[in-house]
Design a protein around this motif. Structure first.
Motif, short mmCIF file in Angstrom:
data_model
loop_
_atom_site.label_atom_id
_atom_site.label_comp_id
_atom_site.label_asym_id
_atom_site.label_seq_id
_atom_site.Cartn_x
_atom_site.Cartn_y
_atom_site.Cartn_z
N TYR A 10 -4.39 4.75 1.39
CA TYR A 10 -5.37 4.84 0.32
C TYR A 10 -6.26 6.08 0.39
CZ TYR A 10 -4.38 0.51 -2.07
OH TYR A 10 -3.77 -0.46 -2.83
N ILE A 50 -4.59 8.49 -1.84
CA ILE A 50 -4.67 7.90 -3.18
C ILE A 50 -6.05 8.19 -3.79
CG2 ILE A 50 -4.83 5.72 -4.44
CD1 ILE A 50 -2.60 4.64 -2.69
N LEU A 63 -6.61 -3.88 -3.10
CA LEU A 63 -7.71 -3.71 -2.16
C LEU A 63 -8.57 -4.97 -2.05
CD1 LEU A 63 -8.91 -0.06 -2.87
CD2 LEU A 63 -7.89 -0.93 -0.76
N CYS A 72 -4.64 -0.24 -8.06
CA CYS A 72 -4.90 -0.35 -6.62
C CYS A 72 -6.06 -1.30 -6.30
CB CYS A 72 -5.24 1.03 -6.04
SG CYS A 72 -3.97 2.27 -6.30
N ARG A 121 2.11 1.85 -3.50
CA ARG A 121 1.09 2.45 -4.37
C ARG A 121 0.87 3.92 -4.04
NH1 ARG A 121 1.26 1.32 -8.57
NH2 ARG A 121 3.30 0.80 -7.84
N TYR A 122 0.96 4.26 -2.75
CA TYR A 122 0.83 5.67 -2.35
C TYR A 122 1.92 6.52 -3.00
CZ TYR A 122 1.79 9.74 0.55
OH TYR A 122 2.09 11.00 0.98
N ALA A 144 0.83 -1.20 0.00
CA ALA A 144 0.00 0.00 0.00
C ALA A 144 0.87 1.25 0.00
CB ALA A 144 -0.92 -0.01 1.22
#
Length: 321
Positions: free
Chosen positions: A225, A228, A252, A248, A130-131, A127
């Motif tokens: 998230y 995001i 999730l 993403c 991805r951020y 996570a």
């Protein structure tokens, strides 16, 4: 000289057994056959899917990025996680016995907790990745250096082993009134319930350490998230929003599957626990989720699908092997 397995016996009829009996998923012969076939299929599909994911990422230079590096480590953890419990259950069914030695039981519990905890912490690292990719794209490759990626993978393994060691050491000090485990593997909660010893410390640590392994990464994932979602919302084009969401969405889905079933088994009040409900949730996070992970990621990633097609072409696959 014969060795007495019940070498510890006190006034409370607490016995230290040298082996445990795993009662399995069902006691009905027909159900056992069906569940054996289902478990074997899920295990083989999951291992094959995760192995192909790892090979595709390793063989394609285009996928040598932090996101796919974390995904390959998640696939490796999923293979290890399912291999800790499922092969023993299948072997017991084939051989017609359902016993496991006390030492093997502790080893199985140790690695089950280790791989499960490492899985949870690694999901939070993914996570964070991805951020950075979506909210800090210009500095992404600078921040996510090789050393940073290696550290984010090493930390889950180290923390998970420490947590598992604590539970295993405490378990060796417990005595048991029965050696029949109402489960298909040596589950921590199931073993604590069989003990006649004082298990307050064990139960407290299940909540404290287990809660930390689940709650802290989950809060971190939600915290990652939130910005995001704000960043994706600000993307002007619908195509850009979909592309950002697709990177993403798969993560999730895995997070919801993993944390939902774990919470249902280990962190619900004892009053609403039922054997069948716990068993169903355990089957989901030990068999179904690891099997679905490679499909969730590959179906949502065009690059990974392309790498898998290239890998499965006859010449390339033979060369990789």
């Amino acid at each position: 000289m014969t060795y007495d397995c019940s070498n510890y016996l006190d006034m409370s009829n607490q016995t230290q057994f040298c082996e445990f009996i795993l009662l399995g998923l069902s006691e009905q012969p027909l159900s056992q056959q069906v569940l054996f076939g289902l478990s074997c299929s899920l295990y083989l599909i999951g291992c094959l899917g995760n192995l192909l994911t790892i090979l595709a990422i390793v063989s394609d230079p285009y996928l040598h990025s932090p996101m796919y590096f974390f995904l390959s480590n998640l696939s490796l953890l999923d293979i290890c996680f399912t291999s800790t419990t499922i092969p023993k259950m299948l072997l017991n069914h084939l051989c017609g016995h359902n016993t496991i030695s006390s030492s093997a039981c502790l080893v199985q519990m140790y690695f089950f907790i280790t791989f499960g905890a490492a899985d949870s912490i690694l999901l939070s690292a993914m996570a964070y990745d991805r951020y950075l990719a979506i909210c800090c794209p210009l500095h992404y490759m600078t921040i996510m250096s090789v050393l940073r990626c290696a550290l984010l993978v090493a930390v889950p393994w180290i923390l998970a082993n420490c947590i598992s060691m604590v539970h295993t050491i405490l378990m060796t000090h417990l005595a048991f009134c029965t050696n029949k485990i109402p489960h298909f593997f040596c589950d921590l909660n199931a073993l604590i319930k069989l003990s006649c010893s004082d298990t307050q410390v064990n139960e407290m640590l299940v909540l404290v350490l287990g809660g930390s392994v689940v709650l802290v990464p989950f809060v971190f994932i939600m915290a990652s998230y939130t910005p995001i979602a704000v960043a994706v919302w600000k993307v002007p084009s619908a195509r850009g929003k979909w592309k950002a969401f697709s990177t993403c969405g798969s993560h999730l889905c895995v997070v919801c599957l993993f944390y939902g079933t774990i919470t249902g088994v280990y962190f619900n009040p004892a009053s609403i626990h039922t054997t069948h409900r716990d068993m169903a949730a355990t089957v989901i996070y030990t068999m179904v989720t690891p099997m679905l992970n490679p499909f969730i990621y590959s179906l949502r990633s065009r690059d990974l699908k392309s790498a898998l097609r290239k890998l499965l072409s006859e010449n390339h696959f033979a060369k990789c092997l």
